[in-house]
Motif scaffolding. Structure first.
Motif, PDB file in Angstrom:
ATOM      1  N   GLN A  32       0.904  -1.234   0.013  1.00 53.94           N
ATOM      2  CA  GLN A  32       0.005  -0.009  -0.016  1.00 53.94           C
ATOM      3  C   GLN A  32       0.922   1.280  -0.108  1.00 53.94           C
ATOM      4  O   GLN A  32       0.677   2.114  -0.654  1.00 53.94           O
ATOM      5  CB  GLN A  32      -1.193  -0.054   1.350  1.00 53.94           C
ATOM      6  N   ASN A  33       1.752   1.073   0.808  1.00 55.05           N
ATOM      7  CA  ASN A  33       2.862   2.497   0.938  1.00 55.05           C
ATOM      8  C   ASN A  33       3.784   2.449  -0.568  1.00 55.05           C
ATOM      9  O   ASN A  33       3.774   3.545  -1.030  1.00 55.05           O
ATOM     10  CB  ASN A  33       3.681   2.270   1.974  1.00 55.05           C
ATOM     11  N   ALA A  34       3.716   1.294  -0.976  1.00 56.97           N
ATOM     12  CA  ALA A  34       4.449   1.599  -2.332  1.00 56.97           C
ATOM     13  C   ALA A  34       3.566   1.907  -3.697  1.00 56.97           C
ATOM     14  O   ALA A  34       4.192   2.779  -4.154  1.00 56.97           O
ATOM     15  CB  ALA A  34       4.912   0.090  -2.836  1.00 56.97           C
ATOM     16  N   LEU A  35       2.291   1.669  -3.470  1.00 62.43           N
ATOM     17  CA  LEU A  35       1.285   2.210  -4.169  1.00 62.43           C
ATOM     18  C   LEU A  35       1.244   3.758  -4.122  1.00 62.43           C
ATOM     19  O   LEU A  35       1.270   4.841  -4.962  1.00 62.43           O
ATOM     20  CB  LEU A  35       0.195   1.583  -4.180  1.00 62.43           C
ATOM     21  N   THR A  36       1.272   4.259  -2.676  1.00 64.49           N
ATOM     22  CA  THR A  36       1.043   5.557  -2.640  1.00 64.49           C
ATOM     23  C   THR A  36       2.100   6.476  -2.776  1.00 64.49           C
ATOM     24  O   THR A  36       2.236   7.333  -3.477  1.00 64.49           O
ATOM     25  CB  THR A  36       0.709   5.866  -0.975  1.00 64.49           C
ATOM     26  N   SER A  37       3.327   5.656  -2.617  1.00 68.34           N
ATOM     27  CA  SER A  37       4.552   6.454  -3.140  1.00 68.34           C
ATOM     28  C   SER A  37       4.710   6.651  -4.674  1.00 68.34           C
ATOM     29  O   SER A  37       5.067   7.456  -5.306  1.00 68.34           O
ATOM     30  CB  SER A  37       5.788   5.478  -2.502  1.00 68.34           C
ATOM     31  N   ALA A  38       4.353   5.460  -5.394  1.00 71.80           N
ATOM     32  CA  ALA A  38       4.291   5.322  -6.718  1.00 71.80           C
ATOM     33  C   ALA A  38       3.166   6.540  -7.226  1.00 71.80           C
ATOM     34  O   ALA A  38       3.651   7.176  -7.999  1.00 71.80           O
ATOM     35  CB  ALA A  38       3.729   3.839  -7.161  1.00 71.80           C
TER      36      ALA A  38
END
Length: 617
Positions: A254-260
């Motif tokens: 989820q964090n990676a998605l938000t970061s992306a």
């Protein structure tokens, strides 16, 4: 004894007897000597027969003039008063004349100089020779100066032509430089605009590439999150430990998605800013291109204007130099002509050239004409009397503006008068003048009498106010139009009075008798001696023996008191006018009648002689 029947019959008989006795005595004795009356006669003579017509009028001045100055000006003097007697040519008034005086003085000086030149031409002197040499030297100096002027004008024209050409070349070079600068600026501006356009294109391409990469990263993060979430949901309760681990993984995903997603938004913003910056650079490049083009165009226009100004200046300078050169050449020609004229004049003075004398004489004549003209202009500032007369009204005073007529001379024809005159009318001039020596009478004649009058006929004039004064005159005017007064038609006739005395005044009543016909050296007889209605008559001519003879006469011209006899009589004949107040025929008839009466009465008495009053037989 005779007895009368009544007293009346007696008285009648007595009267008849007395009358008879008286008549008888008259016949026997004759009339008394004292009763005889003389015979009145008229003598036929050679003389003048005159016919005239008469009328009554009033005396007036035949010459009454209104005098004005020839030109307008301020009145400086009035030298007469109303009612004053003035002579012809006498000064009456004057207006301001300083400018005319100055012009006259100048003209007189020119005339004096012309006369001096003529005198020198006629008799050259040492002073004349010196003046001629000085004039020759002056003419030569003028020629040298004029020739130097030509040289200077040519040099100035050459310098001006070089300077003007240089200015024109410089202006044309400025146009070339401005055009080259504009071309270079246009190239540079176009390159800058092209480079800015490429920056926009690159920024847009980078933005598209970054959007694709970020979209792929976001998509991968979402797919990994979905996968990990699926794995986490499928795990059994027995695998709680593994679930917790997978939850951590999902959180990381989820964090990676938000970061992306954040990276995607950051990249998009950065790319958008890059695109905007590139577009701003493009706009700046385009504006700079337009500004540079405008500036270069203005520079080109200014350079072209400088070329036009240089060309105009070159033309103006060339024209000015050509005119200066032409003037200088004309001055040389004039100086050469002046030198030639001076040389010719000096030569003619030395040799006594007749042409020079003629020219100098013409100059004197011309100068004299100028003096005469100036003198006339000066004279026109003075008002003088054109004729002798009496001053009437004066319509001006010192210090006021007097109006002028603008014409020289006067109607009276006097060359010394600066006035204008209108004969017969006082008008409205500055001053009126009446000539009391030229008086006239205007009288109205009946139409019958006026038909006999012609111009120039002699006339006799008498005056009610001047007893015993008979003046001669002549008809000087006859009105064409009639005048009707109280239904009587008359024609005004003007009679000029000759040698009018000083006590004759305008307005006096005058009796005019105009001689309409005259015959000289003809047989004439008083009209009272002729009783005729036609041109023939019977008259009694007294004979030397005292008897009379009847003669038939022919009448020519009928005059006022005498008639012309054309036949029937001769000079010296005595024509009976009357006998004791009666005609001779009437007297003789009377005498015959009394004789018959006496005879009748005598016969009556004779017939009655036998009758006796109161006597017996």
């Amino acid at each position: 004894m005779l007895v009368f029947g009544s007293r009346r019959l007696f008285h009648l008989a007595l009267v008849v007897a007395v009358i008879g006795l008286g008549v008888g005595a008259y016949v026997a004795v004759g009339p008394p000597a004292a009763a005889k009356t003389p015979t009145t006669t008229a003598t036929v003579r050679r003389g003048v027969v005159l016919s005239s017509v008469s009328a009554t009028g009033n005396v007036s001045a035949s010459t009454q003039v209104a005098l004005n100055f020839q030109q307008s000006g301020i009145v400086t003097e009035v030298d007469v008063t109303e009612g004053q007697q003035v002579a012809a040519g006498q000064l009456l008034a004057r207006i301001q004349n300083q400018s005319e005086q100055d012009a006259l003085t100048s003209a007189q000086a020119n005339l004096a100089a012309a006369k001096v030149r003529l005198g020198e031409a006629e008799t050259p002197t040492a002073a004349t020779a010196a003046a001629d040499n000085a004039a020759l030297a002056g003419s030569q100096a003028s020629l040298s100066s004029a020739q130097s002027g030509v040289t200077n004008a040519q040099q100035s024209a050459t310098i001006d032509a070089t300077t003007s050409q240089q200015s024109l070349v410089q202006a044309q070079q400025s146009v070339t430089n401005a055009q080259a600068t504009a071309q270079m600026d246009a190239t540079q501006s176009a390159a800058a605009a092209q480079q800015a356009q490429e920056g926009v294109t690159n920024a847009q391409a980078n933005a598209a590439q970054d959007a694709t990469v970020q979209a792929t990263a976001v998509s991968q993060a979402q797919q990994k999150l979905s996968t990990d979430e699926g794995l986490a949901s499928a795990t059994t309760a027995a695998d709680q430990a593994k679930l917790a681990q997978d939850g951590s993984t999902v959180q990381q995903d989820q964090n990676a998605l938000t970061s992306a997603q954040n990276a995607q938004a950051s990249a998009a913003l950065k790319d958008q800013q890059a695109i905007q910056a590139a577009q701003n650079s493009l706009t700046n490049a385009q504006n700079s291109q337009q500004a540079s083009a405008t500036k270069d165009q203005q520079s080109i226009q200014a350079a072209q204007n400088a070329v036009i100004n240089a060309q105009n200046s070159q033309q103006s300078t060339t024209l000015k130099d050509q005119q200066a050169l032409s003037n200088a050449k004309n001055q040389v020609v004039s100086a050469q002509a002046g030198l030639a004229s001076t040389q010719a004049s000096n030569a003619s003075k030395q040799t006594g050239d007749p042409a020079t004398l003629v020219g100098d004489e013409a100059s004197v004549v011309s100068a004299q004409q100028s003096v005469d003209s100036a003198q006339q202009a000066f004279n026109d500032t003075a008002l003088t009397a054109p004729v002798a007369g009496t001053v009437g009204t004066i319509n001006g005073e010192v210090g006021v503006m007097a109006s002028g007529t603008g014409s020289s001379g006067s109607s009276s024809g006097s060359s010394s008068s600066s006035s204008t005159a209108s004969a017969g009318s006082a008008g409205s001039g500055f001053l009126t003048l009446t000539d009391l020596k030229t008086l006239q009478v205007v009288a109205g004649f009946s139409e019958t009498d006026a038909a006999k009058i012609v111009l120039g006929q002699p006339a006799t004039v008498t005056f009610n106010a001047l007893t015993g004064v008979d003046l001669q005159g002549k008809v000087s005017g006859i009105d064409t139009n009639s005048t009707t007064v109280s239904n009587v038609i008359t024609y005004n006739v003007t009679v000029s009075i000759l040698n009018a005395p000083s006590n004759l005044k305008p307005g006096m009543t005058a009796n005019v008798s105009v001689t309409t016909a005259e015959k000289d050296n003809v047989l004439e007889l008083p009209s009272s001696a002729i009783n005729a209605t036609g041109n023939t008559a019977q008259v009694q001519v007294l004979q030397p023996n005292g008897k009379t003879v009847n003669e038939t006469i022919t009448i020519g011209m009928r005059g006022d008191t005498n008639d012309e006899i054309t036949s029937g009589l001769k000079a010296g004949d005595q024509v009976v006018v009357s006998l004791g107040g009666r005609s001779s025929s009437l007297t003789n008839s009377s005498r015959t009648g009394f004789g018959g009466l006496g005879g009748g009465l005598g016969g009556g008495l004779g017939g009655g002689g036998a009758v006796r009053l109161g006597g017996g037989g």
